[in-house]
Design an enzyme around this catalytic site. Structure first.
Site, PDB file in Angstrom:
ATOM      1  N   SER A 146       0.832  -1.210   0.000  1.00 49.62           N
ATOM      2  CA  SER A 146       0.000   0.000   0.000  1.00 49.62           C
ATOM      3  C   SER A 146       0.861   1.252   0.000  1.00 49.62           C
ATOM      4  CB  SER A 146      -0.867  -0.015   1.272  1.00 49.62           C
ATOM      5  OG  SER A 146      -1.353   1.276   1.600  1.00 49.62           O
ATOM      6  N   TYR A 159      -3.453  -0.075   9.990  1.00 48.56           N
ATOM      7  CA  TYR A 159      -3.287  -0.454   8.578  1.00 48.56           C
ATOM      8  C   TYR A 159      -1.869  -0.132   8.116  1.00 48.56           C
ATOM      9  CZ  TYR A 159      -4.521  -0.549   3.560  1.00 48.56           C
ATOM     10  OH  TYR A 159      -4.585  -0.824   2.215  1.00 48.56           O
TER      11      TYR A 159
HETATM   12  P1  NAP Z   1     -11.971  -4.888  -0.595  1.00 47.13           P
HETATM   13  O1  NAP Z   1     -12.781  -4.378  -1.724  1.00 47.13           O
HETATM   14  O2  NAP Z   1     -12.349  -4.560   0.807  1.00 47.13           O
HETATM   15  O3  NAP Z   1     -11.796  -6.497  -0.738  1.00 47.13           O
HETATM   16  C1  NAP Z   1     -11.072  -7.168   0.258  1.00 47.13           C
HETATM   17  C2  NAP Z   1     -11.392  -8.627   0.111  1.00 47.13           C
HETATM   18  O4  NAP Z   1     -10.714  -9.360   1.145  1.00 47.13           O
HETATM   19  C3  NAP Z   1     -12.895  -8.902   0.288  1.00 47.13           C
HETATM   20  O5  NAP Z   1     -13.310  -9.896  -0.608  1.00 47.13           O
HETATM   21  C4  NAP Z   1     -12.951  -9.398   1.717  1.00 47.13           C
HETATM   22  O6  NAP Z   1     -14.037 -10.240   1.986  1.00 47.13           O
HETATM   23  C5  NAP Z   1     -11.660 -10.196   1.791  1.00 47.13           C
HETATM   24  N1  NAP Z   1     -11.288 -10.487   3.183  1.00 47.13           N
HETATM   25  C6  NAP Z   1     -11.235  -9.621   4.217  1.00 47.13           C
HETATM   26  N2  NAP Z   1     -10.888 -10.267   5.341  1.00 47.13           N
HETATM   27  C7  NAP Z   1     -10.716 -11.582   5.007  1.00 47.13           C
HETATM   28  C8  NAP Z   1     -10.361 -12.755   5.720  1.00 47.13           C
HETATM   29  N3  NAP Z   1     -10.112 -12.717   7.041  1.00 47.13           N
HETATM   30  N4  NAP Z   1     -10.298 -13.935   5.056  1.00 47.13           N
HETATM   31  C9  NAP Z   1     -10.575 -13.988   3.727  1.00 47.13           C
HETATM   32  N5  NAP Z   1     -10.914 -12.899   2.980  1.00 47.13           N
HETATM   33  C10 NAP Z   1     -10.980 -11.720   3.626  1.00 47.13           C
HETATM   34  O7  NAP Z   1     -10.481  -4.371  -0.761  1.00 47.13           O
HETATM   35  P2  NAP Z   1      -9.660  -3.949  -2.061  1.00 47.13           P
HETATM   36  O8  NAP Z   1      -9.739  -2.478  -2.231  1.00 47.13           O
HETATM   37  O9  NAP Z   1      -9.991  -4.863  -3.209  1.00 47.13           O
HETATM   38  O10 NAP Z   1      -8.196  -4.272  -1.504  1.00 47.13           O
HETATM   39  C11 NAP Z   1      -7.587  -5.534  -1.697  1.00 47.13           C
HETATM   40  C12 NAP Z   1      -6.196  -5.421  -1.114  1.00 47.13           C
HETATM   41  O11 NAP Z   1      -5.534  -4.272  -1.670  1.00 47.13           O
HETATM   42  C13 NAP Z   1      -6.200  -5.203   0.404  1.00 47.13           C
HETATM   43  O12 NAP Z   1      -5.085  -5.868   0.965  1.00 47.13           O
HETATM   44  C14 NAP Z   1      -5.998  -3.683   0.535  1.00 47.13           C
HETATM   45  O13 NAP Z   1      -5.397  -3.353   1.776  1.00 47.13           O
HETATM   46  C15 NAP Z   1      -5.079  -3.423  -0.606  1.00 47.13           C
HETATM   47  N6  NAP Z   1      -5.061  -2.056  -1.118  1.00 47.13           N
HETATM   48  C16 NAP Z   1      -6.207  -1.443  -1.522  1.00 47.13           C
HETATM   49  C17 NAP Z   1      -6.108  -0.148  -2.079  1.00 47.13           C
HETATM   50  C18 NAP Z   1      -7.303   0.612  -2.572  1.00 47.13           C
HETATM   51  O14 NAP Z   1      -7.166   1.826  -2.821  1.00 47.13           O
HETATM   52  N7  NAP Z   1      -8.460  -0.011  -2.721  1.00 47.13           N
HETATM   53  C19 NAP Z   1      -4.869   0.467  -2.212  1.00 47.13           C
HETATM   54  C20 NAP Z   1      -3.731  -0.195  -1.731  1.00 47.13           C
HETATM   55  C21 NAP Z   1      -3.837  -1.461  -1.204  1.00 47.13           C
HETATM   56  P3  NAP Z   1     -15.295  -9.588   2.777  1.00 47.13           P
HETATM   57  O15 NAP Z   1     -16.049  -8.800   1.754  1.00 47.13           O
HETATM   58  O16 NAP Z   1     -16.038 -10.765   3.314  1.00 47.13           O
HETATM   59  O17 NAP Z   1     -14.721  -8.710   3.875  1.00 47.13           O
HETATM   60  C1  GCO Z   2      -6.969   5.198   3.126  1.00 40.25           C
HETATM   61  C2  GCO Z   2      -7.091   4.251   1.968  1.00 40.25           C
HETATM   62  C3  GCO Z   2      -5.710   3.737   1.616  1.00 40.25           C
HETATM   63  C4  GCO Z   2      -5.821   2.772   0.472  1.00 40.25           C
HETATM   64  C5  GCO Z   2      -4.497   2.245   0.090  1.00 40.25           C
HETATM   65  C6  GCO Z   2      -3.558   3.304  -0.410  1.00 40.25           C
HETATM   66  O1  GCO Z   2      -7.875   5.191   3.985  1.00 40.25           O
HETATM   67  O2  GCO Z   2      -5.986   5.961   3.128  1.00 40.25           O
HETATM   68  O3  GCO Z   2      -7.962   3.179   2.264  1.00 40.25           O
HETATM   69  O4  GCO Z   2      -5.147   3.113   2.723  1.00 40.25           O
HETATM   70  O5  GCO Z   2      -6.613   1.682   0.814  1.00 40.25           O
HETATM   71  O6  GCO Z   2      -3.913   1.462   1.058  1.00 40.25           O
HETATM   72  O7  GCO Z   2      -2.435   2.671  -0.962  1.00 40.25           O
END
Ligand code: NAP
Ligand code: GCO
Length: 266
Positions: A146, A159
């Site tokens: 992230s 986080y």
């Molecule tokens: P999301 O839409 O919240 O999807 C997360 C997925 O993980 C959901 O399917 C969730 O299932 C599942 N999950 C959560 N806890 C779990 C557990 N204990 N066991 C199995 N599955 C679990 O998140 P996303 O935005 O796609 O993010 C995916 C990854 O990218 C995460 O690691 C997040 O930190 C990272 N990330 C996101 C962003 C962003 O801007 N979106 C940026 C940087 C990094 P449920 O729906 O049942 O909770």
């Molecule tokens: C926040 C966002 C970020 C993104 C991502 C950025 O609240 O700042 O959720 O944490 O999820 O991790 O890289």
């Protein structure tokens, strides 16, 4: 160089938490490159929803219900996958949660819950799949890090601690298992339009943009949120033989946020 090095034909890829969001889009990219897709989610209805979404995209995926923080459940799932689909060649530790709470208002239990999913679980799942990769003589692990692997901000202490730790877990797996031809790298997405960030993009009561929405667009050189599909190409690269000499690296797919001081207010 042979362009087939970018293909994933014959490979079994497990993407955790991939019923939707970033995981689903990375898995879809892997499928386009020839991989067999395996995913898990925490609830059966989510796995079923995910299977429908993959089928709608023409992808025959294998879905398993598993809470990635539960070591026994993870070991059981990996054993089932190895029996029913095949030994895992590619693992993406994607499942993750976030809690946006000012640190001094966050309970220790809430802090631990985020650490459990975002840092302990990638350890648990990696530990479960590495033996099979060693036996096979190759493996790719991609940890979804992230911006918070490098930067802090208000309300995301747990986080940021987890994602900073995940960066170092990535480097340690690289260090400890590189000799077995296992490459462990991270992808550090910028701000991606998924359900996880939906609260940061919600229109205000008066119809104006969320302040955080405007803030992120000012911090991103392209002036926009990134789309989850934009992570698929970098993930395919890190999952393929084209990246066999890349190890312990965090590839930031952030549209340039980390390089940019931010657009000056007019
Ligand atoms: P999301 O839409 O919240 O999807 C997360 C997925 O993980 C959901 O399917 C969730 O299932 C599942 N999950 C959560 N806890 C779990 C557990 N204990 N066991 C199995 N599955 C679990 O998140 P996303 O935005 O796609 O993010 C995916 C990854 O990218 C995460 O690691 C997040 O930190 C990272 N990330 C996101 C962003 C962003 O801007 N979106 C940026 C940087 C990094 P449920 O729906 O049942 O909770
Ligand atoms: C926040 C966002 C970020 C993104 C991502 C950025 O609240 O700042 O959720 O944490 O999820 O991790 O890289």
């Amino acid at each position: 160089m042979n362009m087939n090095d970018f293909r994933l034909d014959g490979k079994v890829a497990l993407v955790t938490g991939a019923s939707y969001g970033i995981g689903f889009n990375i898995a879809s990219g892997f499928a386009a490159a020839g991989a067999t897709i395996v995913f898990n989610d925490i609830k059966q209805e989510l796995v079923d929803k995910g299977l429908e979404a993959y089928a709608a995209a023409g992808i025959k995926a294998h879905g398993y219900v598993c809470d990635v923080t539960d070591e026994d459940a993870v070991n059981e799932m990996v054993a089932k996958i190895e029996k029913e689909v095949g030994v895992i060649d590619i693992l993406v530790n994607n499942a993750g949660i976030i809690k946006r709470i000012p640190m001094i208002e966050m309970t220790a239990a809430q802090f631990r819950q985020v650490i459990d999913v975002d840092l302990n679980a990638p350890f648990i799942v990696s530990k479960a799949v590495i033996p099979g990769m060693i036996k096979k003589g190759h493996g790719k692990i991609i940890n979804i890090c992230s911006m918070m692997s490098e930067l802090g901000r208000e309300t995301v202490s747990a986080y940021a601690a987890a994602k900073g730790g995940l960066k170092m877990l990535t480097r340690n797996i690289c260090s400890e298992y590189g000799e077995f031809n296992i490459q462990c790298n991270g992808i550090g997405p910028g701000y991606i339009a998924t359900p996880q960030t939906a609260p940061l993009r919600e229109r205000q009561a008066d119809g104006s943009r969320h302040p955080f929405d405007s803030f992120i667009c000012a911090k991103t050189p392209a002036g926009r949120w990134l789309e989850p599909e934009e992570l698929a190409g970098p993930a395919v690269f890190l999952a393929s033989d084209a990246s066999n000499a890349v190890n312990g690296h965090i590839l930031y797919v952030d549209g340039g946020i980390l390089a940019y001081i931010g657009k000056q207010p007019k």
